[in-house]
Design an enzyme around this catalytic site. Structure first.
Site, PDB file in Angstrom:
ATOM      1  CD1 TRP A  21      -2.081   2.129   0.454  1.00  0.00           C
ATOM      2  CD2 TRP A  21      -2.709   1.403   2.486  1.00  0.00           C
ATOM      3  NE1 TRP A  21      -3.015   3.012   0.953  1.00  0.00           N
ATOM      4  CE2 TRP A  21      -3.414   2.594   2.185  1.00  0.00           C
ATOM      5  CE3 TRP A  21      -2.950   0.765   3.699  1.00  0.00           C
ATOM      6  CZ2 TRP A  21      -4.328   3.153   3.075  1.00  0.00           C
ATOM      7  CZ3 TRP A  21      -3.866   1.329   4.579  1.00  0.00           C
ATOM      8  CH2 TRP A  21      -4.547   2.503   4.270  1.00  0.00           C
ATOM      9  CE1 TYR A  58      -4.840  -0.560  -0.393  1.00  0.00           C
ATOM     10  CE2 TYR A  58      -3.052  -2.039  -0.937  1.00  0.00           C
ATOM     11  CZ  TYR A  58      -4.170  -1.731  -0.190  1.00  0.00           C
ATOM     12  OH  TYR A  58      -4.613  -2.616   0.765  1.00  0.00           O
ATOM     13  CG  LEU A 197       4.534  -4.040  11.694  1.00  0.00           C
ATOM     14  CD1 LEU A 197       5.617  -3.486  10.769  1.00  0.00           C
ATOM     15  CD2 LEU A 197       5.155  -4.651  12.944  1.00  0.00           C
ATOM     16  CD  GLN A 284      10.086   0.761   6.654  1.00  0.00           C
ATOM     17  OE1 GLN A 284       9.332   0.552   5.706  1.00  0.00           O
ATOM     18  NE2 GLN A 284       9.984   1.836   7.417  1.00  0.00           N
TER      19      GLN A 284
HETATM   20  N1  LIG Z   1      -7.547  -5.339   2.671  1.00  0.00           N
HETATM   21  C1  LIG Z   1      -7.543  -4.179   3.272  1.00  0.00           C
HETATM   22  O1  LIG Z   1      -8.589  -3.537   3.438  1.00  0.00           O
HETATM   23  C2  LIG Z   1      -6.228  -3.640   3.762  1.00  0.00           C
HETATM   24  C3  LIG Z   1      -6.206  -2.513   4.605  1.00  0.00           C
HETATM   25  C4  LIG Z   1      -4.960  -2.063   5.065  1.00  0.00           C
HETATM   26  C5  LIG Z   1      -3.789  -2.699   4.659  1.00  0.00           C
HETATM   27  N2  LIG Z   1      -3.863  -3.774   3.801  1.00  0.00           N
HETATM   28  C6  LIG Z   1      -2.624  -4.478   3.353  1.00  0.00           C
HETATM   29  O2  LIG Z   1      -1.811  -4.763   4.467  1.00  0.00           O
HETATM   30  C7  LIG Z   1      -0.506  -4.201   4.284  1.00  0.00           C
HETATM   31  C8  LIG Z   1       0.110  -3.828   5.613  1.00  0.00           C
HETATM   32  O3  LIG Z   1      -0.732  -2.956   6.352  1.00  0.00           O
HETATM   33  P1  LIG Z   1      -0.390  -1.423   6.600  1.00  0.00           P
HETATM   34  O4  LIG Z   1       0.492  -0.930   5.499  1.00  0.00           O
HETATM   35  O5  LIG Z   1      -1.691  -0.749   6.859  1.00  0.00           O
HETATM   36  O6  LIG Z   1       0.369  -1.371   7.969  1.00  0.00           O
HETATM   37  P2  LIG Z   1       1.560  -2.080   8.726  1.00  0.00           P
HETATM   38  O7  LIG Z   1       2.126  -3.217   7.987  1.00  0.00           O
HETATM   39  O8  LIG Z   1       1.010  -2.333  10.064  1.00  0.00           O
HETATM   40  O9  LIG Z   1       2.632  -0.885   8.828  1.00  0.00           O
HETATM   41  C9  LIG Z   1       3.470  -0.622   7.731  1.00  0.00           C
HETATM   42  C10 LIG Z   1       4.295   0.633   7.946  1.00  0.00           C
HETATM   43  O10 LIG Z   1       5.048   0.591   9.139  1.00  0.00           O
HETATM   44  C11 LIG Z   1       6.353   1.115   8.922  1.00  0.00           C
HETATM   45  N3  LIG Z   1       7.307  -0.002   9.115  1.00  0.00           N
HETATM   46  C12 LIG Z   1       7.240  -1.260   8.594  1.00  0.00           C
HETATM   47  N4  LIG Z   1       8.258  -2.014   9.015  1.00  0.00           N
HETATM   48  C13 LIG Z   1       8.991  -1.272   9.844  1.00  0.00           C
HETATM   49  C14 LIG Z   1      10.157  -1.500  10.589  1.00  0.00           C
HETATM   50  N5  LIG Z   1      10.758  -2.686  10.569  1.00  0.00           N
HETATM   51  N6  LIG Z   1      10.648  -0.479  11.332  1.00  0.00           N
HETATM   52  C15 LIG Z   1      10.035   0.716  11.369  1.00  0.00           C
HETATM   53  N7  LIG Z   1       8.916   0.989  10.679  1.00  0.00           N
HETATM   54  C16 LIG Z   1       8.404   0.023   9.917  1.00  0.00           C
HETATM   55  C17 LIG Z   1       6.397   1.627   7.498  1.00  0.00           C
HETATM   56  O11 LIG Z   1       5.939   2.990   7.404  1.00  0.00           O
HETATM   57  P3  LIG Z   1       6.828   4.288   7.802  1.00  0.00           P
HETATM   58  O12 LIG Z   1       8.242   4.022   7.413  1.00  0.00           O
HETATM   59  O13 LIG Z   1       6.192   5.403   7.057  1.00  0.00           O
HETATM   60  O14 LIG Z   1       6.641   4.433   9.276  1.00  0.00           O
HETATM   61  C18 LIG Z   1       5.337   0.765   6.834  1.00  0.00           C
HETATM   62  O15 LIG Z   1       4.796   1.317   5.667  1.00  0.00           O
HETATM   63  C19 LIG Z   1      -0.746  -3.029   3.316  1.00  0.00           C
HETATM   64  O16 LIG Z   1       0.451  -2.623   2.678  1.00  0.00           O
HETATM   65  C20 LIG Z   1      -1.760  -3.647   2.398  1.00  0.00           C
HETATM   66  O17 LIG Z   1      -1.113  -4.506   1.463  1.00  0.00           O
HETATM   67  C21 LIG Z   1      -5.052  -4.239   3.379  1.00  0.00           C
END
Ligand SMILES: NC(=O)c1ccc[n+]([C@@H]2O[C@H](COP(=O)([O-])OP(=O)(O)OC[C@H]3O[C@@H](n4cnc5c(N)ncnc54)[C@H](OP(=O)(O)O)[C@@H]3O)[C@@H](O)[C@H]2O)c1
Length: 331
Positions: A21, A58, A197, A284
């Site tokens: 995303w 996205y 996360l 990351q």
């Molecule tokens: N089906 C749905 O409705 C739906 C909804 C939401 C998400 N999704 C999917 O789920 C995926 C993951 O969810 P999400 O993107 O919402 O949130 P997430 O995985 O909980 O958080 C991702 C963000 O956290 C930060 N991050 C990741 N790894 C890290 C690390 N090791 N150290 C420090 N910061 C780190 C990065 O952003 P920063 O560097 O900017 O902090 C990253 O973009 C999405 O990409 C998407 O493919 C689906």
């Protein structure tokens, strides 16, 4: 890296997947450099990640476009999961959306094609028939859904079911445990965990609610007074940050980085096929896949569950991260 079969597809997916995303560089995530995105996809492949989750929604195709570009010459190493948006679920809409996604992703087949949100206008049977036709034509390999609650799941199963249900699930978002997680298991659908996360909260990098960028401080963890919140609820900021502090203490005690422990906790939960960890820079995803190797003792898993039990109760059974119970999109 461990691989698990997705539903009954015969497709093995890495337990840590890359969520794409943020590659869109949209309002939620802010600007994103294309070369960083491409390097992140390559780094993911190099550390054994084979599942990449994106969506036409996205950045209006931007995330798919960048993923497609990154996979040129490497397509055979990737399982591509993308999604058709809620406003494209008519028989015609699904076909047009799929053709556009195939083009942007530079591929002739999508491995997992998911309904992004259930529609309240288009009958599910119509959408499923269109998806089944695409599968017969070889344009998609498997059908999945996202955000299907108990009632939507029942309708789906009555119509023949699907292979996976993508749901919000993390230490800070455990609503699916109330009923949906066991139900998905009963019907043989793999759970793909999104926002594992809690959009970065579980990396421990935000010390207080004020530190969280507005695009992210709109989930039901946060107060309705945060600028982009639309749920109209008081939120659970105190419980959320108390839980994060306790998780931090547990992780310090066992010497595990918070993000990895949070992902490893999910990998250990019942019914989970893969954890979609969002990443926008190579380090990351490299960090995040270490979770797959982190074998947390059951005593630590239990301590992490206990640390977030109060927050779980405060957030209740509404699974919608962004909308309050009265307007929840989950059914
Ligand atoms: N089906 C749905 O409705 C739906 C909804 C939401 C998400 N999704 C999917 O789920 C995926 C993951 O969810 P999400 O993107 O919402 O949130 P997430 O995985 O909980 O958080 C991702 C963000 O956290 C930060 N991050 C990741 N790894 C890290 C690390 N090791 N150290 C420090 N910061 C780190 C990065 O952003 P920063 O560097 O900017 O902090 C990253 O973009 C999405 O990409 C998407 O493919 C689906």
């Amino acid at each position: 890296m461990e691989y698990r079969m997705l539903g009954k597809t015969g497709i093995d997916v890495s337990v840590i997947a890359m969520g794409c995303w943020a590659l869109a560089g949209d309002e939620a995530w802010g600007p994103q450099d294309e070369s960083d995105s491409i390097a992140t996809v390559h780094a993911a492949l190099d550390v054994g990640v084979n599942l990449f989750d994106t969506a036409e929604g996205y950045g209006d195709g931007r995330s798919e476009e960048v993923l497609g570009k990154a996979l040129v010459g490497r397509r055979d190493r990737a399982i591509i999961a993308t999604k058709v948006s809620g406003n494209h679920l008519s028989a015609e809409g699904v076909v047009l959306a799929c053709e556009r996604s195939l083009k942007l992703l530079r591929t002739d087949t999508i491995d997992l094609y998911q309904i992004h949100w259930p529609s309240r206008q288009i009958p599910l049977a119509e959408t499923l028939r269109a998806l089944q036709r695409l599968r017969e034509q070889g344009k998609i390999r498997a059908i999945g859904v996202c955000n299907f609650g108990l009632l939507d799941l029942k309708d789906l199963v009555d119509l023949g079911g699907a292979e996976s249900n993508q749901l919000p699930y993390s230490l800070l978002w455990r609503g699916i445990e109330h009923e949906l997680q066991p139900r998905c298991q009963d019907v043989g659908m793999g759970i793909l965990c999104y926002s594992p996360l809690a959009q970065g909260l579980l990396t421990g990098k935000f010390a207080s609610p004020e530190d969280v960028p507005a695009g992210r401080a709109r989930t039901r963890h946060f107060s309705k007074d945060r600028p982009l919140a639309r749920h109209g609820e008081d939120g659970c900021e105190a419980e959320t940050f108390a839980a994060i502090d306790e998780i931090r203490r547990i992780c310090q005690r066992v010497g595990a980085p918070m993000a990895q422990a949070a992902l490893a906790w999910l990998v250990a939960q019942d019914g989970v096929a893969s954890v979609l960890a969002g990443a926008r820079r190579p380090e990351q995803i490299e960090d995040n896949v270490r979770a797959a190797e982190l074998d947390l003792p059951s005593e630590v898993i239990d301590a992490l569950s206990a640390a977030t039990a109060r927050l779980k109760e405060a957030l209740g059974a509404n699974l919608d991260q962004y909308q309050g119970a009265a307007t929840s999109r989950f059914r």
